[in-house]
Design a protein around this motif. Sequence first.
Motif, PDB file in Angstrom:
ATOM      1  N   PRO A  98      34.413  42.093  38.774  1.00  0.00           N
ATOM      2  CA  PRO A  98      35.141  41.294  38.113  1.00  0.00           C
ATOM      3  C   PRO A  98      34.337  40.419  37.067  1.00  0.00           C
ATOM      4  O   PRO A  98      33.218  39.953  37.285  1.00  0.00           O
ATOM      5  N   MET A 101      31.896  37.781  37.762  1.00  0.00           N
ATOM      6  CA  MET A 101      31.512  37.910  39.141  1.00  0.00           C
ATOM      7  C   MET A 101      32.024  37.029  39.994  1.00  0.00           C
ATOM      8  O   MET A 101      31.314  36.417  40.941  1.00  0.00           O
ATOM      9  N   HIS A 102      33.505  36.767  39.720  1.00  0.00           N
ATOM     10  CA  HIS A 102      34.122  36.088  40.892  1.00  0.00           C
ATOM     11  C   HIS A 102      34.818  36.907  41.993  1.00  0.00           C
ATOM     12  O   HIS A 102      34.990  38.259  41.678  1.00  0.00           O
ATOM     13  N   TYR A 103      34.884  36.743  43.203  1.00  0.00           N
ATOM     14  CA  TYR A 103      35.163  37.446  44.270  1.00  0.00           C
ATOM     15  C   TYR A 103      36.130  36.416  45.198  1.00  0.00           C
ATOM     16  O   TYR A 103      36.008  35.169  45.346  1.00  0.00           O
ATOM     17  N   ASP A 104      37.081  37.088  45.893  1.00  0.00           N
ATOM     18  CA  ASP A 104      37.415  36.572  47.086  1.00  0.00           C
ATOM     19  C   ASP A 104      36.914  37.169  48.349  1.00  0.00           C
ATOM     20  O   ASP A 104      36.389  38.205  48.287  1.00  0.00           O
ATOM     21  N   THR A 105      36.991  36.490  49.551  1.00  0.00           N
ATOM     22  CA  THR A 105      35.933  36.959  50.487  1.00  0.00           C
ATOM     23  C   THR A 105      36.790  38.224  51.174  1.00  0.00           C
ATOM     24  O   THR A 105      35.862  39.208  51.745  1.00  0.00           O
ATOM     25  N   ALA A 172      35.359  30.101  30.405  1.00  0.00           N
ATOM     26  CA  ALA A 172      36.754  29.086  30.410  1.00  0.00           C
ATOM     27  C   ALA A 172      37.134  29.071  31.573  1.00  0.00           C
ATOM     28  O   ALA A 172      38.051  27.917  31.987  1.00  0.00           O
ATOM     29  N   ALA A 173      36.748  29.633  32.701  1.00  0.00           N
ATOM     30  CA  ALA A 173      37.143  29.406  34.283  1.00  0.00           C
ATOM     31  C   ALA A 173      36.706  28.131  34.546  1.00  0.00           C
ATOM     32  O   ALA A 173      37.177  27.519  35.521  1.00  0.00           O
ATOM     33  N   HIS A 187      37.203  42.200  29.154  1.00  0.00           N
ATOM     34  CA  HIS A 187      38.092  43.185  29.631  1.00  0.00           C
ATOM     35  C   HIS A 187      38.591  44.116  28.683  1.00  0.00           C
ATOM     36  O   HIS A 187      38.659  45.429  28.900  1.00  0.00           O
TER      37      HIS A 187
ATOM     38  N   ASP B  15      41.566  42.899  35.491  1.00  0.00           N
ATOM     39  CA  ASP B  15      41.512  41.518  34.982  1.00  0.00           C
ATOM     40  C   ASP B  15      40.873  41.116  36.308  1.00  0.00           C
ATOM     41  O   ASP B  15      41.157  41.429  37.274  1.00  0.00           O
ATOM     42  N   ASN B  16      40.152  39.825  35.985  1.00  0.00           N
ATOM     43  CA  ASN B  16      39.385  39.226  36.935  1.00  0.00           C
ATOM     44  C   ASN B  16      40.420  37.787  37.650  1.00  0.00           C
ATOM     45  O   ASN B  16      40.018  37.163  38.538  1.00  0.00           O
ATOM     46  N   LYS B  17      41.780  37.612  36.998  1.00  0.00           N
ATOM     47  CA  LYS B  17      42.325  36.481  37.325  1.00  0.00           C
ATOM     48  C   LYS B  17      42.520  36.284  38.792  1.00  0.00           C
ATOM     49  O   LYS B  17      42.521  35.127  39.326  1.00  0.00           O
ATOM     50  N   LYS B  18      42.792  37.517  39.688  1.00  0.00           N
ATOM     51  CA  LYS B  18      43.013  37.062  40.833  1.00  0.00           C
ATOM     52  C   LYS B  18      41.895  36.880  41.799  1.00  0.00           C
ATOM     53  O   LYS B  18      42.004  36.663  42.934  1.00  0.00           O
ATOM     54  N   PHE B  19      40.716  36.955  41.291  1.00  0.00           N
ATOM     55  CA  PHE B  19      39.540  36.442  42.004  1.00  0.00           C
ATOM     56  C   PHE B  19      39.119  35.108  41.604  1.00  0.00           C
ATOM     57  O   PHE B  19      38.217  34.685  42.147  1.00  0.00           O
ATOM     58  N   LEU B  20      39.860  34.448  40.673  1.00  0.00           N
ATOM     59  CA  LEU B  20      39.504  33.173  40.525  1.00  0.00           C
ATOM     60  C   LEU B  20      39.939  32.086  41.492  1.00  0.00           C
ATOM     61  O   LEU B  20      41.128  32.102  42.082  1.00  0.00           O
ATOM     62  N   PHE B  24      39.961  27.118  39.269  1.00  0.00           N
ATOM     63  CA  PHE B  24      39.774  27.662  37.830  1.00  0.00           C
ATOM     64  C   PHE B  24      40.758  28.013  37.210  1.00  0.00           C
ATOM     65  O   PHE B  24      40.808  27.984  35.976  1.00  0.00           O
ATOM     66  N   TYR B  28      42.127  26.745  33.451  1.00  0.00           N
ATOM     67  CA  TYR B  28      41.495  27.950  32.496  1.00  0.00           C
ATOM     68  C   TYR B  28      41.557  27.342  31.258  1.00  0.00           C
ATOM     69  O   TYR B  28      42.508  27.071  30.410  1.00  0.00           O
ATOM     70  N   GLY B  81      37.665  30.077  50.300  1.00  0.00           N
ATOM     71  CA  GLY B  81      38.257  31.917  50.084  1.00  0.00           C
ATOM     72  C   GLY B  81      37.514  32.138  49.104  1.00  0.00           C
ATOM     73  O   GLY B  81      37.525  33.526  48.773  1.00  0.00           O
ATOM     74  N   PHE B  82      36.911  31.731  47.966  1.00  0.00           N
ATOM     75  CA  PHE B  82      36.680  32.117  46.754  1.00  0.00           C
ATOM     76  C   PHE B  82      35.162  31.922  46.431  1.00  0.00           C
ATOM     77  O   PHE B  82      34.545  30.747  46.869  1.00  0.00           O
ATOM     78  N   CYS B  83      34.177  32.643  45.676  1.00  0.00           N
ATOM     79  CA  CYS B  83      33.079  32.539  45.309  1.00  0.00           C
ATOM     80  C   CYS B  83      32.565  33.259  44.185  1.00  0.00           C
ATOM     81  O   CYS B  83      33.523  34.112  43.743  1.00  0.00           O
ATOM     82  N   ARG B  84      31.544  33.139  43.499  1.00  0.00           N
ATOM     83  CA  ARG B  84      31.130  33.759  42.655  1.00  0.00           C
ATOM     84  C   ARG B  84      29.593  33.917  42.761  1.00  0.00           C
ATOM     85  O   ARG B  84      29.003  33.273  43.422  1.00  0.00           O
TER      86      ARG B  84
END
Lengths: 431, 357
Positions: A98, A101-105, A172-173, A187, B15-20, B24, B28, B81-84
Amino acid sequence: MAKPMHDTPNLDELEKGPWPSFVTGLKRLAKENDMAVDLLGQLEHSYQTRLGHWKGGTLGVVGYGGGVIPRFSEIKNPDGSYRFPDAGEFHTLRIMPPAGMHYDTGTLRQLCDVWQKHGSGLIALHGQSGDIMFQGASSENVQKAFDEFNEMGFDLGGAGPALRTSASCIGAARCEQSCYDEARTHHLVINKFLDELHRPALPYKFKFKFSGCPNDCMNSIQRSDFATIGTWRDNIRTDEALAKKWFAKHGMNELVNDVIGMCPTRAIQIKDAGAVAKDGHVSSVNVSDTQALEIDNKSCVRCMHCINVMTGALQVGKDKGVTILIGGKSVLKIGATMGSVIVPFMPLNTDEDYENYLDLAQRVMDFFAENALEHERTGEMIERIGLANFLEGIEVDIDPNMINRPRMNPYTNMVGWDEEVAKAEARKAAA
Amino acid sequence: MAQPQIRKPIEGFFDNKKFLHPKFAANYGNWKYHDRPRPGVLHHVSNTGDEVWSVRAGTQRQMDHYTVRKLCDIVDNFGEGFCRFTIRSNIEIPVSSEAKVAPLVAELENNGFPVGGTGNSVSMVAHTQGWLHCDIPGTDASGVVKSMMDGLIEEFKHEEMPNRVRLSTSCCEINCGGQADIAVVVQYTKPPKINHDLVAAICERPTVVARCPVAAIRPTIVNGRPSLEVDEKKCVCCGACYPPCPPMQINDREGNKIAIWVGGKNSNARSKPTFHKLVAAGLPNNAPRWPEVNAVVKKILMAYKEDGRPWERMADWIDRIGWPRFFEKTGLPFTKYMIDDWRGGRVNLNASAHVRF
């Protein structure tokens, strides 16, 4: 339970010391996975011979021409069989992460599940182009692994003479210095050029990178053919409460030595509070009851230094957009080149702005595809044909922000001078 | 007979939105400022007054899935629950209350992930694949980096440098690791050794000839078969011919050396971005822990740490003190190989009476 381990006296040395050890990780994998056992054997052999022992090949997934990096072991027995058979095929899948480089676990664990099932279990977060690199699949399992990643919504990255996977900063995040929507731009660009990414047909690789401000955390000027860097046209914004707080903590010496003295264009001065210039291009802020900072925004080059030091007290402006630099690349073949300015400023707010931006990207890509020689990067092509010709090809007007200084030699034919003056006057009139 | 079903890929970059992290997403493009309460922790404040703390920790980059799962456990139990990940393979774990920072830091450290890499510290090394996976590597990357970071971990965990320090390691002269304050890059010292039996079958000869930056490669016939030859007087031992023509082996157990480059800078802050410059070469490719390389890196870092002023990057520091004093302070020998003779290289000569004594 996997097969017995090879002796790895060299690699064992890399389990010592406080930094996290990739060897310890490989050994954990080797308890359950024969591929990891033989990978350790092959890697130990490299440490002993001090040579690499992989060769490339041709391998992919259905529908795509790139994105898989094939590796076959070159360490063979006298009968031609692999000496480390379970790592004889050890291919990498490049998967685009993503943006930011953001992730959920949950997603990360699911990626681990797929790779534990179909691959070696070794994952690089992330490779130098910005891909997740799933390292170590047999030829047979490449497609299976890809299918599962793809069902999760992930797509393969680029490889070979193609558009490559891109990278964008956190922007921006989470960053107050962000000057545009890096992730959205990232994107849109990748999705516009998916065909170029998946089906290598360009003269050589082509990379976009996206940084939200001139700190350029994505190293885009150096590392990409097409660097998009956030900037602003209006004045640096100020916040008096935060400026006073900063000054109370750091004092006059640091203000003079670390902020004013380090401005590359001497655009900042210290003034008596109340005696700052009242010009539309001046930003000013009181740092105490008696002293103020005065910034001449016409001389400011948006380098970010003072904003980095006095975060919040000084902030990027409000009329934001991007600067575009083209032609960055590494050493091969003419030596490393930085990208240079092609568009000093372009707003990136409305849908129309994005359309203009993507149109420019398309023109650059088309020109590159048609005019670069085989294995020639954008920067090399521009060096060969000259910037003026490149600009004409992509239909961009010249601008003095594109140069450090005008030409210092007379070796060009200036027979078209009068026409060019007329164009310059027309540009001035249109501005 | 029925054809086996072929699955077509679903093309597209999502899109990366759901991983934020929710903070964040909620703020935004609306952040106001940040500070660093301690090394390894960033504290961001938005225009609405929302706050988020991000804890940064180093990883080994090449991670087994157990390591990734361990990090996920930490994120779930001590984060939200989130990281980057940063481009230097550090993990960042955001939390929305200050009270969660200390336990999260402790849990990361207890599990062997050093917390740091922010501000004026030495961050993790950007690096390449090396012997682990590359098809043309002159050295390993993960091993060089592991041994280097073992020695620099305190500099990662503390912010005691004049400004941030960015390192890179590259396993061949192509320098995929990128420009850096200090870059460790393989330097070949021998021209390629050609296996004439294989060239005709494997290499597209005009392509190989065209790759050479100094036009040192010529087509030839050896034992009646088409092959290539190298004018070794012209050859600059760059290895550019090796990827398109593996029978032109550039790697050599003893001939592969390591060079060190300094003062690369990608940021536009203060000075314009600049490339790194050669300051040491001829160091042995001494696996598994490369002590000679690490000694030079440390020597340069310590000289910079001692003498650099606040906010001076390596390049800014050298701009101020000059190259003679750089070589004096680091004790590194200045050799003729550091005088640029590549095209356009005269621009790197001192065409002035600015001389330091």
